[in-house]
Write a protein that holds these residues in place. Structure first.
Motif, PDB file in Angstrom:
ATOM      1  N   GLN A 202       0.809  -1.227   0.000  1.00  0.00           N
ATOM      2  CA  GLN A 202       0.000   0.000   0.000  1.00  0.00           C
ATOM      3  C   GLN A 202       0.836   1.268   0.000  1.00  0.00           C
ATOM      4  O   GLN A 202       0.453   2.262  -0.608  1.00  0.00           O
ATOM      5  N   THR A 203       1.944   1.257   0.725  1.00  0.00           N
ATOM      6  CA  THR A 203       2.671   2.515   0.982  1.00  0.00           C
ATOM      7  C   THR A 203       4.106   2.523   0.466  1.00  0.00           C
ATOM      8  O   THR A 203       4.740   3.579   0.439  1.00  0.00           O
ATOM      9  N   GLY A 204       4.640   1.345   0.119  1.00  0.00           N
ATOM     10  CA  GLY A 204       6.039   1.263  -0.285  1.00  0.00           C
ATOM     11  C   GLY A 204       7.001   1.232   0.897  1.00  0.00           C
ATOM     12  O   GLY A 204       8.220   1.200   0.712  1.00  0.00           O
ATOM     13  N   ILE A 205       6.450   1.233   2.144  1.00  0.00           N
ATOM     14  CA  ILE A 205       7.329   1.256   3.330  1.00  0.00           C
ATOM     15  C   ILE A 205       7.513  -0.162   3.873  1.00  0.00           C
ATOM     16  O   ILE A 205       6.538  -0.858   4.154  1.00  0.00           O
ATOM     17  N   ASP A 206       8.790  -0.566   4.013  1.00  0.00           N
ATOM     18  CA  ASP A 206       9.099  -1.842   4.662  1.00  0.00           C
ATOM     19  C   ASP A 206       9.253  -1.560   6.155  1.00  0.00           C
ATOM     20  O   ASP A 206      10.301  -1.100   6.608  1.00  0.00           O
ATOM     21  N   ILE A 207       8.195  -1.820   6.903  1.00  0.00           N
ATOM     22  CA  ILE A 207       8.139  -1.376   8.303  1.00  0.00           C
ATOM     23  C   ILE A 207       9.177  -2.089   9.177  1.00  0.00           C
ATOM     24  O   ILE A 207       9.570  -1.559  10.231  1.00  0.00           O
ATOM     25  N   ASN A 208       9.647  -3.258   8.736  1.00  0.00           N
ATOM     26  CA  ASN A 208      10.685  -3.947   9.505  1.00  0.00           C
ATOM     27  C   ASN A 208      12.059  -3.303   9.337  1.00  0.00           C
ATOM     28  O   ASN A 208      12.996  -3.651  10.047  1.00  0.00           O
ATOM     29  N   VAL A 210      12.590   0.249   9.191  1.00  0.00           N
ATOM     30  CA  VAL A 210      12.643   1.688   9.488  1.00  0.00           C
ATOM     31  C   VAL A 210      13.276   1.852  10.869  1.00  0.00           C
ATOM     32  O   VAL A 210      13.201   0.944  11.711  1.00  0.00           O
ATOM     33  N   ALA A 211      13.890   3.010  11.092  1.00  0.00           N
ATOM     34  CA  ALA A 211      14.600   3.225  12.363  1.00  0.00           C
ATOM     35  C   ALA A 211      13.618   3.274  13.538  1.00  0.00           C
ATOM     36  O   ALA A 211      13.864   2.714  14.608  1.00  0.00           O
ATOM     37  N   ASP A 212      12.470   3.928  13.348  1.00  0.00           N
ATOM     38  CA  ASP A 212      11.511   4.080  14.440  1.00  0.00           C
ATOM     39  C   ASP A 212      10.091   3.874  13.910  1.00  0.00           C
ATOM     40  O   ASP A 212       9.463   4.792  13.399  1.00  0.00           O
ATOM     41  N   ALA A 213       9.595   2.632  14.058  1.00  0.00           N
ATOM     42  CA  ALA A 213       8.269   2.300  13.520  1.00  0.00           C
ATOM     43  C   ALA A 213       7.173   3.158  14.151  1.00  0.00           C
ATOM     44  O   ALA A 213       6.156   3.454  13.510  1.00  0.00           O
ATOM     45  N   SER A 214       7.379   3.573  15.402  1.00  0.00           N
ATOM     46  CA  SER A 214       6.323   4.331  16.089  1.00  0.00           C
ATOM     47  C   SER A 214       6.166   5.737  15.522  1.00  0.00           C
ATOM     48  O   SER A 214       5.183   6.419  15.798  1.00  0.00           O
ATOM     49  N   ALA A 215       7.159   6.164  14.702  1.00  0.00           N
ATOM     50  CA  ALA A 215       7.074   7.507  14.113  1.00  0.00           C
ATOM     51  C   ALA A 215       6.398   7.494  12.740  1.00  0.00           C
ATOM     52  O   ALA A 215       6.207   8.547  12.135  1.00  0.00           O
ATOM     53  N   VAL A 216       6.050   6.309  12.248  1.00  0.00           N
ATOM     54  CA  VAL A 216       5.450   6.210  10.904  1.00  0.00           C
ATOM     55  C   VAL A 216       3.922   6.310  11.027  1.00  0.00           C
ATOM     56  O   VAL A 216       3.246   5.354  11.409  1.00  0.00           O
ATOM     57  N   GLN A 217       3.406   7.486  10.684  1.00  0.00           N
ATOM     58  CA  GLN A 217       1.978   7.748  10.844  1.00  0.00           C
ATOM     59  C   GLN A 217       1.123   6.789  10.000  1.00  0.00           C
ATOM     60  O   GLN A 217       0.080   6.312  10.455  1.00  0.00           O
ATOM     61  N   GLU A 218       1.598   6.491   8.781  1.00  0.00           N
ATOM     62  CA  GLU A 218       0.816   5.595   7.904  1.00  0.00           C
ATOM     63  C   GLU A 218       0.646   4.215   8.529  1.00  0.00           C
ATOM     64  O   GLU A 218      -0.356   3.538   8.309  1.00  0.00           O
ATOM     65  N   TRP A 219       1.649   3.778   9.264  1.00  0.00           N
ATOM     66  CA  TRP A 219       1.615   2.457   9.906  1.00  0.00           C
ATOM     67  C   TRP A 219       0.584   2.427  11.042  1.00  0.00           C
ATOM     68  O   TRP A 219      -0.115   1.446  11.248  1.00  0.00           O
ATOM     69  N   ASP A 225      -7.174   1.248  10.773  1.00  0.00           N
ATOM     70  CA  ASP A 225      -8.136   0.868   9.725  1.00  0.00           C
ATOM     71  C   ASP A 225      -8.472  -0.626   9.765  1.00  0.00           C
ATOM     72  O   ASP A 225      -9.597  -1.018   9.418  1.00  0.00           O
ATOM     73  N   LEU A 226      -7.500  -1.455  10.147  1.00  0.00           N
ATOM     74  CA  LEU A 226      -7.793  -2.895  10.232  1.00  0.00           C
ATOM     75  C   LEU A 226      -8.913  -3.157  11.239  1.00  0.00           C
ATOM     76  O   LEU A 226      -9.813  -3.967  10.994  1.00  0.00           O
TER      77      LEU A 226
END
Ligand SMILES: [Zn+2]
Length: 376
Positions: A202-208, A210-219, A225-226
């Protein structure tokens, strides 16, 4: 003698007039629900007596936790309806213990890769399903569909319709020996293969990576949404049976989003029951008013908000108790909690639980529910 009789008649008329007045005054009453459950080994007669007593005290509807078997809701529901109350089946949603109908691969995974089934967070029962698996929906739609088909129920009450607490309520930090100043990986779900790959698609972001997953608003939004989508799909199932659907949620939704990823103001529900349990947030009863104000505004006043109140089961021990599960509203705090809820736009209140109420709680409760909170 005649004079005495006339005087008596006048007195009788006066007294009955007085009674009439107090009955009329009592017609002003706020709507009250209560969370309760069972039935255990109780007989029909024991249950009926209990339900009639609740009705007499001013409770209008029960959110009843009776397991998964539709037959239980049929039996108990008939007794609750006879007592003159609404009856909603209160059944946890995403938390599901071991069950032959649930494959182990339906459970959520945390950022360390651990399954909530094998290694639940905080407590053994925290076995949360992944809301992004079709098998999860299949299990839940069968469960709620079969209970919603019971003629004796008015509605389905969802609970644990959320992720595990990524940040625990402040009042629980001591209990679990934690300082939850950020989103730690062991409490952060769902990082199962399906969730991370759907998100990347959906977003092109590999969440595993990223330096700080908690800072990714889309995540964050992806996971709100789930849950929102799951509510929407379950609402369809329940309404097909011509029943209403509502849910117990965290306060806010600011707190609900930050702690358990519930963007509940967007959910397709008929009513919302925020658990405005002030003691868990180390707040006094007046805080309930602030949070109810936010809750009502968050749904633009378009959906009923029933303010969930957590009752202290042993008021005399509250100051000595370390576990917030044994904290809650004292009799002296009931009036403030109810007034704060109603003056800030709640449609009514919901008690957790009537069984925790002491006679002093009921006295304060009776005064507070027979009060007119509408602003002149
Ligand atoms: Zn998942």
């Amino acid at each position: 003698m005649k004079k005495v009789i006339v005087l008596c008649l006048v007195l009788v008329a006066f007294i009955s007039c007085g009674e009439q007045k107090s009955k009329n005054e009592k017609t002003v009453k706020i709507p009250v629900y209560a969370w309760t459950g069972g039935p255990g080994d109780a007989s029909d007669q024991e249950l009926s007596e209990r339900f009639l007593a609740y009705k007499e005290k001013g409770i209008d509807g029960l959110l009843y936790n009776g397991g998964h078997d539709p037959e239980t809701y049929k039996r108990v529901g008939a007794l609750v309806k006879t007592a003159g109350m609404e009856f909603h089946a209160w059944i946890p949603t995403m938390v599901q213990g071991e069950n032959p109908k649930i494959s182990k691969d339906l459970y959520a995974h945390n950022r360390n890769g651990d399954s909530a089934f094998d290694k639940p967070a905080y407590v053994d029962y925290y076995k949360f399903l992944c809301p992004n698996k079709e098998g999860t929906y299949d299990f839940l739609s069968n469960l709620y569909g079969s209970v919603a088909a019971v003629a004796e129920i008015d509605g389905i009450h969802l609970d644990y319709i959320r992720f595990p607490d990524v940040i625990l309520a402040e009042g629980l930090w001591d209990k679990y020996g934690l300082v939850m100043d950020q989103e730690y990986p062991e409490y952060d779900y769902c990082y199962c293969d399906k969730c991370t790959s759907d998100f990347e698609e959906q977003t092109g972001i590999d969440i595993n990576n990223v330096a700080d997953a908690s800072a990714v608003q889309e995540w964050k939004q992806f996971r709100y949404d789930l849950i929102t989508n799951m509510v929407g799909r379950l609402a369809k199932v329940v309404r097909e049976k011509e029943k209403v659907i509502n849910a117990a949620v965290f306060p806010g939704p600011t707190i609900a989003k930050a702690k358990v990823r519930q963007e509940w103001n967007t959910w397709d529900l008929d009513a919302v029951f925020p658990m405005n349990y002030n003691d868990f947030y180390l707040k006094g009863p007046e805080w309930i008013g602030e949070v109810v104000k936010e809750e009502v505004a968050s749904v633009n006043g378009l959906k009923p908000i029933y303010s969930g109140l957590f009752i202290c089961p042993n008021p005399e021990n509250k100051s000595k108790e370390n576990d917030p599960e044994n904290h809650g509203l004292l009799p002296s705090e009931i009036e403030t909690a109810i007034r704060a809820s109603m003056e800030n736009g709640a449609t009514g209140i919901c008690l957790f639980t009537p069984e925790r109420m002491k006679p002093e709680h009921w006295d304060a409760f009776e005064k507070a529910i027979y009060t007119d909170y509408t602003k002149e």
